[in-house]
Design a protein around this motif. Structure first.
Motif, PDB file in Angstrom:
ATOM      1  N   LEU A  77      -2.890  15.026  -5.392  1.00 14.97           N
ATOM      2  CA  LEU A  77      -1.815  15.257  -4.428  1.00 14.97           C
ATOM      3  C   LEU A  77      -2.373  15.302  -3.006  1.00 14.97           C
ATOM      4  CD1 LEU A  77       0.338  17.944  -6.262  1.00 14.97           C
ATOM      5  CD2 LEU A  77       0.965  15.562  -5.789  1.00 14.97           C
ATOM      6  N   ASP A  78      -3.500  15.959  -2.841  1.00 16.15           N
ATOM      7  CA  ASP A  78      -4.111  16.065  -1.523  1.00 16.15           C
ATOM      8  C   ASP A  78      -4.514  14.685  -1.002  1.00 16.15           C
ATOM      9  OD1 ASP A  78      -5.240  17.223   0.777  1.00 16.15           O
ATOM     10  OD2 ASP A  78      -7.153  17.563  -0.224  1.00 16.15           O
TER      11      ASP A  78
ATOM     12  N   ALA B 215      -0.488   8.320   1.657  1.00 17.09           N
ATOM     13  CA  ALA B 215       0.905   7.918   1.853  1.00 17.09           C
ATOM     14  C   ALA B 215       1.290   8.024   3.327  1.00 17.09           C
ATOM     15  CB  ALA B 215       1.824   8.787   0.995  1.00 17.09           C
ATOM     16  N   ARG B 216       0.851   9.097   3.971  1.00 18.31           N
ATOM     17  CA  ARG B 216       1.155   9.261   5.400  1.00 18.31           C
ATOM     18  C   ARG B 216       0.520   8.124   6.208  1.00 18.31           C
ATOM     19  NH1 ARG B 216       2.086  14.063   8.813  1.00 18.31           N
ATOM     20  NH2 ARG B 216       1.893  15.242   6.891  1.00 18.31           N
TER      21      ARG B 216
ATOM     22  N   ARG C  95       8.445  11.664   5.273  1.00 20.32           N
ATOM     23  CA  ARG C  95       8.591  12.959   4.601  1.00 20.32           C
ATOM     24  C   ARG C  95       9.702  12.885   3.548  1.00 20.32           C
ATOM     25  NH1 ARG C  95       7.067  18.178   5.740  1.00 20.32           N
ATOM     26  NH2 ARG C  95       8.558  19.794   5.199  1.00 20.32           N
ATOM     27  N   GLN C  96      10.785  12.196   3.861  1.00 20.92           N
ATOM     28  CA  GLN C  96      11.898  12.043   2.918  1.00 20.92           C
ATOM     29  C   GLN C  96      11.448  11.265   1.678  1.00 20.92           C
ATOM     30  OE1 GLN C  96      15.413  10.155   4.466  1.00 20.92           O
ATOM     31  NE2 GLN C  96      16.507  10.332   2.535  1.00 20.92           N
TER      32      GLN C  96
ATOM     33  N   ARG D  77       0.817  -1.218   0.000  1.00 21.66           N
ATOM     34  CA  ARG D  77       0.000   0.000   0.000  1.00 21.66           C
ATOM     35  C   ARG D  77       0.852   1.271   0.000  1.00 21.66           C
ATOM     36  NH1 ARG D  77      -5.156   1.488   1.950  1.00 21.66           N
ATOM     37  NH2 ARG D  77      -5.444   3.654   1.378  1.00 21.66           N
ATOM     38  N   LYS D  78       1.904   1.297   0.808  1.00 23.31           N
ATOM     39  CA  LYS D  78       2.742   2.491   0.860  1.00 23.31           C
ATOM     40  C   LYS D  78       3.323   2.796  -0.514  1.00 23.31           C
ATOM     41  CE  LYS D  78       7.082   2.876   2.595  1.00 23.31           C
ATOM     42  NZ  LYS D  78       8.170   3.014   3.600  1.00 23.31           N
TER      43      LYS D  78
END
Length: 124
Positions: free
Chosen positions: A66-67, A73-74, A80-81, A46-47
């Motif tokens: 993107l939103d 993704a979070r 964040r990287q 999933r990630k």
């Protein structure tokens, strides 16, 4: 209704229901396709699905995607990287596409004129 002062307005998403009503079969097809990203039972975790979706969203420049996929993704554990690296991967692929299309451009340019390297004034 007041027109927004910018092109992309999150309030536009409220109009998705209009699309669903106007084209219900197509809407169902889209919904089924969209669910592919959120699968947890595929070979791609999933990630990674969310990171891929972010790369595509950056390339297609879809602010709504993107939103949605930055949140996904979070939730899927992306860092964040990783998200930052996705932006540069998308940029590299977009730049690569421009360069490789440049090769196509050269072929298309050259096929139309017998002497495409000549100066328009007729001088070489």
């Amino acid at each position: 209704m007041t027109e927004p002062s910018h092109y992309h307005d999150p309030a536009d998403l409220e109009r998705l229901n209009e699309l669903r009503q106007a084209a219900p079969a197509e809407w169902q097809g889209f919904v089924a396709l969209d669910r592919i990203v959120a699968r947890d039972d595929g070979a791609i975790p999933r990630k990674y699905r969310e990171l891929i979706a972010l790369g595509v969203a950056l390339t297609t420049q879809c602010p709504y995607c993107l939103d949605v996929h930055s949140k996904g993704a979070r939730r899927a554990g992306a860092t964040r990287q990783e998200v930052a690296e996705v932006a540069f991967l998308a940029a590299a692929l977009r730049a690569g596409a421009a360069v490789t299309h440049g090769a196509l451009l050269m072929r298309l340019f050259d096929r139309g004129e017998p002497d495409a390297s000549r100066d328009p004034s007729g001088q070489t």
